[in-house]
Design an enzyme around this catalytic site. Sequence first.
Site, short mmCIF file in Angstrom:
data_model
loop_
_atom_site.label_atom_id
_atom_site.label_comp_id
_atom_site.label_asym_id
_atom_site.label_seq_id
_atom_site.Cartn_x
_atom_site.Cartn_y
_atom_site.Cartn_z
N ASP A 200 9.16 -3.86 -3.27
CA ASP A 200 7.70 -3.75 -3.33
C ASP A 200 7.20 -2.58 -2.48
OD1 ASP A 200 4.96 -4.23 -3.32
OD2 ASP A 200 5.09 -6.07 -2.12
N HIS A 373 1.29 -8.05 1.04
CA HIS A 373 2.36 -7.07 0.84
C HIS A 373 2.83 -6.48 2.17
CE1 HIS A 373 1.74 -6.97 -3.55
NE2 HIS A 373 0.47 -7.13 -3.25
#
Length: 561
Positions: A200, A373
């Site tokens: 990610d 995130h």
Amino acid sequence: MKQMKKRHSYSPRNVKITPLGGLNEIGKNMTVIEYGDEMIIIDCGLSFPENEMLGIDIVIPDFQYIIDNQHKLKGLVITHGHEDHIGAIPYLLKMVKVPLYGTKLTLGLVENKLKEHRISAEKHVVSAGDVFKIGSFEIETIRATHSIADAIALYIKTPCAKIFHTGDFKIDYTPVDGEPMDFGKLAEIGEEGVDLLLADSTNALKPGFTRSEKVVGETLEGIFRQVEGRIIIATFSSNVHRVQKIIDLAVKYGRKVAVSGRSMDNVVKLATNLGYLNVPANSFVDLRNTRNIQDKKLIVITTGSQGEPMAALSRMANDEHKTVKIKPNDTVIFSSTPVPGNEKTVSNVVNRLYEKGADVIYHDIADIHVSGHACQEELKIIHSLIKPKHFMPVHGETRHLIKHAELAENLGMNRKDIHILDNGDQLTLDKKKVSVKEAVASAEDILVDGLGVGDVGNVVLKERKQLSEAGLITISLGLDSSSKELVYGPELITRGFIYVKENAIFIEEMKAKAKKIINAAINEGIQDENAIKGMLKDRMREYLFQKTKREPMIIPIIMRI
């Protein structure tokens, strides 16, 4: 006589990874992994339309590569239940059959979507820590901390390569559910040897660490402790941990909880039924029955944290909500940050709430949201634990992917072992080397407009943009079918170009110009209807641009009389 050679069964020597979405963009994450004549998919998400995509509801990946290879398709593995990872699944299942693998909450959210589309699918529930096989793929799931419960990372083994896919994640040492990522397991996987890491990249530009969800809980408690009036709080419906914290605080401070917004209502019911939300008895109240509850005893959890025009909070701000009317004593909390591109719509809603006298608390004022995130230091931890031979940044725009690649290089990876791809490219991995082929699969945006999937393309969008900017003019006329002379018109109708009542003289001038162009075409011996239309469009466009510096869409209509 020659001795017959012994036949050996075919054993593929490489794995192919083909991203169909999620690279050089935010959203519609989808990756295909192939080993020989077997194929699995990781995630199948959507993205939301950009401002110039007028009338478009959602954007989904191009499934053509999967359709062409559906005889290989063995399974779809889902990392978590966010729209950019599950939103396109119903559209895929209308084209191919594939069993779904995911955690309990994730598959519950998918099932809600399948019911809306009136389709079904074979589903396999997995839990963090499970090891299962899909054909030649052995997959181990690892718990990941994210802004939704039940998120997982994937350790994928094939006979010729080992792949680690982080999914969306962050490193939170104090997660709300008390279950952090298993760093010991990650280190064990790294020691075993990972050939390729897909990680990610959403927050790769941000230094430091992402703050813990616990920070939001502490901020919200401070607000609850001080506020005397009604509290209306907007957050992502999928953030079950955030919703749980809000419920806990409501109970602690003696408030009833009401829910507004279809997606919020659906997720709360699903998460409660599956055991992800602990809702004390009598803590919830139907939104329609809140008028008899004192403001200081009520909290409303609602959708609309991104300023979506049809979401519940936007309707409240516009005085269009059937039940909730904003009052001066209200406190409205945006427990989110605007997704890039939504800043203006969120700002508009905030301003309208202020106009009604509400006290509005949003990300610029207090710590009422944290990202799901990983920032740079967390990414470094993952790279250091997994120690991949090769690395492919995923889930991010171009700037995110490049920054993540630089981060990996600064950690000691050789630049030739870092691979930045685009959607549709294919990375081939074997025990000795990695190679990349460009544009192996079609990866265009597929636009969904109402019930239409893919029938609106760039040409239609261009026309919509032209209509929105300069309007429309239709020019109708009649030609004698034998003499080819003009016997009717031209008549003009305009929409969105000029205000007719105040421009009668200009309308007559346009008619005269159109008549002159048509007669010129007839005098030149042009009889083909399409040729006359083309000449009329081109010359009228030039004329109108000279007069107005605008370029409306021009539609000629010719009738044979």
